[in-house]
Design a protein around this motif. Sequence first.
Motif, PDB file in Angstrom:
ATOM      1  N   LEU A  53       0.824  -1.203   0.000  1.00  0.00           N
ATOM      2  CA  LEU A  53       0.000   0.000   0.000  1.00  0.00           C
ATOM      3  C   LEU A  53       0.863   1.259   0.000  1.00  0.00           C
ATOM      4  O   LEU A  53       0.643   2.205  -0.786  1.00  0.00           O
ATOM      5  CB  LEU A  53      -0.926  -0.017   1.222  1.00  0.00           C
ATOM      6  N   VAL A  54       1.856   1.281   0.856  1.00  0.00           N
ATOM      7  CA  VAL A  54       2.746   2.440   0.925  1.00  0.00           C
ATOM      8  C   VAL A  54       3.522   2.597  -0.387  1.00  0.00           C
ATOM      9  O   VAL A  54       3.689   3.716  -0.901  1.00  0.00           O
ATOM     10  CB  VAL A  54       3.706   2.296   2.120  1.00  0.00           C
ATOM     11  N   ALA A  55       3.973   1.458  -0.953  1.00  0.00           N
ATOM     12  CA  ALA A  55       4.733   1.526  -2.216  1.00  0.00           C
ATOM     13  C   ALA A  55       3.870   2.060  -3.344  1.00  0.00           C
ATOM     14  O   ALA A  55       4.325   2.889  -4.158  1.00  0.00           O
ATOM     15  CB  ALA A  55       5.274   0.135  -2.556  1.00  0.00           C
ATOM     16  N   PHE A  56       2.637   1.610  -3.425  1.00  0.00           N
ATOM     17  CA  PHE A  56       1.743   2.079  -4.484  1.00  0.00           C
ATOM     18  C   PHE A  56       1.427   3.560  -4.327  1.00  0.00           C
ATOM     19  O   PHE A  56       1.361   4.306  -5.311  1.00  0.00           O
ATOM     20  CB  PHE A  56       0.455   1.266  -4.468  1.00  0.00           C
ATOM     21  N   ILE A  57       1.224   3.967  -3.092  1.00  0.00           N
ATOM     22  CA  ILE A  57       0.940   5.399  -2.870  1.00  0.00           C
ATOM     23  C   ILE A  57       2.130   6.259  -3.292  1.00  0.00           C
ATOM     24  O   ILE A  57       1.982   7.290  -3.975  1.00  0.00           O
ATOM     25  CB  ILE A  57       0.588   5.642  -1.387  1.00  0.00           C
ATOM     26  N   ALA A  58       3.303   5.803  -2.881  1.00  0.00           N
ATOM     27  CA  ALA A  58       4.511   6.565  -3.239  1.00  0.00           C
ATOM     28  C   ALA A  58       4.719   6.589  -4.744  1.00  0.00           C
ATOM     29  O   ALA A  58       5.063   7.638  -5.321  1.00  0.00           O
ATOM     30  CB  ALA A  58       5.721   5.944  -2.534  1.00  0.00           C
ATOM     31  N   ARG A  59       4.499   5.449  -5.380  1.00  0.00           N
ATOM     32  CA  ARG A  59       4.688   5.404  -6.839  1.00  0.00           C
ATOM     33  C   ARG A  59       3.646   6.234  -7.539  1.00  0.00           C
ATOM     34  O   ARG A  59       3.927   6.895  -8.544  1.00  0.00           O
ATOM     35  CB  ARG A  59       4.605   3.957  -7.298  1.00  0.00           C
ATOM     36  N   TYR A  60       2.449   6.248  -7.030  1.00  0.00           N
ATOM     37  CA  TYR A  60       1.373   7.012  -7.668  1.00  0.00           C
ATOM     38  C   TYR A  60       1.678   8.503  -7.677  1.00  0.00           C
ATOM     39  O   TYR A  60       1.545   9.182  -8.692  1.00  0.00           O
ATOM     40  CB  TYR A  60       0.056   6.737  -6.936  1.00  0.00           C
TER      41      TYR A  60
END
Length: 425
Positions: A53-60
């Motif tokens: 979740l954190v990785a996707f948010i950061a990538r987004y």
Amino acid sequence: MSPVSPMQIPLASFGTFDQFRDAASTGAAAIDTLYFWILGICAFFFFLIVAVLVAFIARYYARPGHVEQHTPHHDNRLEALWSIIPSFIVVALFWYGVLFYLDLRTPPENAYEIQVVAKKWNWSFMYPNGVVDPNLHVPADRDVRLVMSSDDVLHSLYVPAFRVKMDVVPGRYSELWFNATTPTESFDPAIDPSTTGADENGYDLFCTEYCGQGHSAMIAKVVVHKSGTFETWLAEAARIDPTSSPAELGEKIWKQRGCSQCHSVDGKASTGPTWQGTYGTEQKTDKGTVKVDENYIRESILNPMAQIRDGFKGVMPSYQGQLKDAEIAAVIYYMKKLSAEADSVPATWEDAGGVPGQEEGEGSAEGVDTSPGDGLDAGEPIPAEEQTPADKPDSEEAAAEKMDVEEPKTGEQPETDDAETATES
């Protein structure tokens, strides 16, 4: 119970965390294994999901010129992945749990049976030879089955070190079984179980169902005897030393059988009337005035609802079948000791005329399986050089002795057993 499998060993070792008691039964390792599997899987997916979740948010938010969308994109492969994999895990855990549950709920054949009676606020453990003890004594490395009932309200028996727990319901029998693996190092019955630490002076046994004012004091100890010593304890527990004090036995019963929860011995009011100075007095009851003598005390123990003292509620459970005549007599002597008639209390059972209901030499471990392997010598042949004529059934001497026993002489009456000692208290 199945032995610990290699898969269980590394996870079961986590059971040494402080949050759990050291496992002391064959079933404890399996339960710990299942618990830590579930805990480990939940922890793994929790951290995995949070990290993703954190990785996707950061990538987004890291994409240059990104534009927010009103609805998320749909991905069937991803939904199938997070639905199918957890389903297999849940089914595996469920299957694993059902197998252990069925194993825990099915006592093995030939398990040693102990009757358990729960009442406010103590436990009574009754053995096949008539011994009743406030603490649970069991042999090590042997299957034990508890058949439990309640005399009043809902209770629940729980032994943390064995990982066993079962409700004790009024009006019906419930059961559980275990196989204790670790003998108790030391045990002193004089130590109050509510004052000891975790599994000190025996394994802790709790009531885990709130059952009234004294619920927190409904604690007992489980004493696991080494192989071959349980039978010795059982035989000793069945016998009352004639040279001991009946009043001291009464005090012991008052402490260990739950009497102290409601009856004080210092004159203070409690759930029940105090025993201090009560014997020999006249008291008002719902049936009229009564003298507190041997008959009234005995009736109050066996049938508490027969006559209820004014100012108190009829909440005392019956001890019918749970106290022997000698134990009831001991309680009466103890109450006498607390009254103006203390000088009339005999110092020993011998001075009182003997132990009611106990013949000379009584105290065998009747009801205990004496098959080889239990530490007893039952069935072991006597060496030829140590045999007496009576031990040689084929000898002429043995045959003559049998004839003397089996065929009484004409005109003689066969001997009869002595009449049982009167047990009127």
